[in-house]
Scaffold this motif. Structure first.
Motif, PDB file in Angstrom:
ATOM      1  N   LEU A  38      -2.894 -15.603   1.067  1.00 19.07           N
ATOM      2  CA  LEU A  38      -3.767 -14.477   1.416  1.00 19.07           C
ATOM      3  C   LEU A  38      -5.231 -14.904   1.364  1.00 19.07           C
ATOM      4  O   LEU A  38      -6.009 -14.587   2.259  1.00 19.07           O
ATOM      5  CB  LEU A  38      -3.547 -13.293   0.476  1.00 19.07           C
ATOM      6  N   TYR A  42      -7.566 -14.877   4.544  1.00 18.34           N
ATOM      7  CA  TYR A  42      -8.804 -14.090   4.425  1.00 18.34           C
ATOM      8  C   TYR A  42     -10.012 -14.941   4.831  1.00 18.34           C
ATOM      9  O   TYR A  42     -10.844 -14.512   5.633  1.00 18.34           O
ATOM     10  CB  TYR A  42      -8.948 -13.599   2.979  1.00 18.34           C
ATOM     11  N   VAL A 109      -9.051  -8.093   3.912  1.00 20.48           N
ATOM     12  CA  VAL A 109      -7.942  -8.197   2.967  1.00 20.48           C
ATOM     13  C   VAL A 109      -6.696  -7.526   3.536  1.00 20.48           C
ATOM     14  O   VAL A 109      -5.608  -8.120   3.542  1.00 20.48           O
ATOM     15  CB  VAL A 109      -8.308  -7.596   1.596  1.00 20.48           C
ATOM     16  N   GLU A 110      -6.831  -6.302   4.016  1.00 22.22           N
ATOM     17  CA  GLU A 110      -5.677  -5.616   4.587  1.00 22.22           C
ATOM     18  C   GLU A 110      -5.203  -6.341   5.843  1.00 22.22           C
ATOM     19  O   GLU A 110      -3.997  -6.456   6.085  1.00 22.22           O
ATOM     20  CB  GLU A 110      -5.989  -4.142   4.876  1.00 22.22           C
ATOM     21  N   ALA A 113      -3.215  -9.315   4.654  1.00 22.90           N
ATOM     22  CA  ALA A 113      -1.926  -8.879   4.093  1.00 22.90           C
ATOM     23  C   ALA A 113      -0.972  -8.472   5.212  1.00 22.90           C
ATOM     24  O   ALA A 113       0.231  -8.788   5.164  1.00 22.90           O
ATOM     25  CB  ALA A 113      -2.136  -7.722   3.112  1.00 22.90           C
ATOM     26  N   ALA A 140      -2.132  -6.447  -1.178  1.00 20.10           N
ATOM     27  CA  ALA A 140      -3.167  -5.464  -0.856  1.00 20.10           C
ATOM     28  C   ALA A 140      -3.598  -4.689  -2.105  1.00 20.10           C
ATOM     29  O   ALA A 140      -4.776  -4.371  -2.270  1.00 20.10           O
ATOM     30  CB  ALA A 140      -2.676  -4.504   0.226  1.00 20.10           C
ATOM     31  N   LYS A 141      -2.669  -4.397  -3.011  1.00 22.25           N
ATOM     32  CA  LYS A 141      -3.021  -3.714  -4.259  1.00 22.25           C
ATOM     33  C   LYS A 141      -3.923  -4.592  -5.115  1.00 22.25           C
ATOM     34  O   LYS A 141      -4.881  -4.119  -5.719  1.00 22.25           O
ATOM     35  CB  LYS A 141      -1.759  -3.392  -5.077  1.00 22.25           C
ATOM     36  N   GLY A 144      -7.157  -5.735  -2.356  1.00 15.16           N
ATOM     37  CA  GLY A 144      -7.747  -4.813  -1.391  1.00 15.16           C
ATOM     38  C   GLY A 144      -8.415  -3.614  -2.009  1.00 15.16           C
ATOM     39  O   GLY A 144      -8.545  -3.498  -3.227  1.00 15.16           O
ATOM     40  N   GLY A 148      -5.734   0.752   0.318  1.00 12.67           N
ATOM     41  CA  GLY A 148      -5.368  -0.171   1.384  1.00 12.67           C
ATOM     42  C   GLY A 148      -3.889  -0.524   1.381  1.00 12.67           C
ATOM     43  O   GLY A 148      -3.286  -0.716   2.435  1.00 12.67           O
ATOM     44  N   HIS A 149      -3.297  -0.583   0.191  1.00 13.90           N
ATOM     45  CA  HIS A 149      -1.876  -0.927   0.099  1.00 13.90           C
ATOM     46  C   HIS A 149      -0.992   0.112   0.769  1.00 13.90           C
ATOM     47  O   HIS A 149       0.058  -0.218   1.319  1.00 13.90           O
ATOM     48  CB  HIS A 149      -1.461  -1.133  -1.364  1.00 13.90           C
ATOM     49  N   VAL A 152      -1.086  -0.704   4.481  1.00 18.94           N
ATOM     50  CA  VAL A 152      -0.282  -1.907   4.713  1.00 18.94           C
ATOM     51  C   VAL A 152       1.206  -1.542   4.677  1.00 18.94           C
ATOM     52  O   VAL A 152       1.990  -1.961   5.537  1.00 18.94           O
ATOM     53  CB  VAL A 152      -0.625  -3.006   3.679  1.00 18.94           C
TER      54      VAL A 152
END
Length: 171
Positions: A38, A42, A109-110, A113, A140-141, A144, A148-149, A152
């Motif tokens: 990730l 990113y 980030v999202e 992911a 994502a948790k 992000g 955001g999670h 996703v």
């Protein structure tokens, strides 16, 4: 992008043993590999958004300099990181119909992911679809924004229904 964590065994300035704000996470070699993937994806996205071409070898070398990198499952890291970078355009084409906004408006980030989750759903059938989704949601948790999670999770759930039809119908 770096993770900051407090050592839960450290006491606060007052001398009491208050717990850190972040709960201690159990990082398996596979989870650690996905976290480094990730971070690499990113970095690649940020460089691309700035109008340059990312250097995947330089990014991988920089990630490997982190002492904790040696505890990740290297073949999984390489598979995900290189697989996502080699297939970014294809993966974005798969992801885009499931989005409610242009892909370039996603947080990096999202976005990263989602690319990792889509890669595992589309290209690595050895990973059960629920695991692919869960791992991307956990990324994502961890890295992000606040909700955001959830985004996703919703997008990857839609993708799983298209990419893993037999597997999702079996549940």
């Amino acid at each position: 992008m770096t993770k900051s964590s407090l050592n839960p065994s450290q006491s606060s300035k007052d001398g009491d043993n208050a717990k850190s704000a972040a709960p201690k996470r159990s990082l398996t070699p596979r989870r650690r590999a996905r976290e480094y993937a990730l971070q690499g994806v990113y970095q690649s996205l940020v460089v691309r958004r700035a109008g340059s071409l990312p250097n995947s070898a330089a990014i991988a070398k920089q990630l490997a300099e982190d002492p904790a990198f040696k505890r990740c499952q290297l073949d999984l890291f390489n598979g995900i990181f290189q697989g996502v970078l080699e297939r970014t355009d294809e993966l974005e084409a798969i992801i885009t119909p499931a989005l409610d906004r242009p892909i370039n408006e996603l947080s990096p980030v999202e976005h990263a992911a989602l690319l990792i989750g889509a890669y595992e759903l589309a290209a690595d059938l050895s990973v059960p679809y629920k695991v692919a989704i869960n791992e991307a949601v956990e990324l994502a948790k961890t890295f992000g924004g606040t909700d955001g999670h959830k985004y996703v999770n919703g997008v990857l759930d839609l993708l799983a229904q298209k990419l893993r039809v037999a597997e999702t119908k079996a549940d």
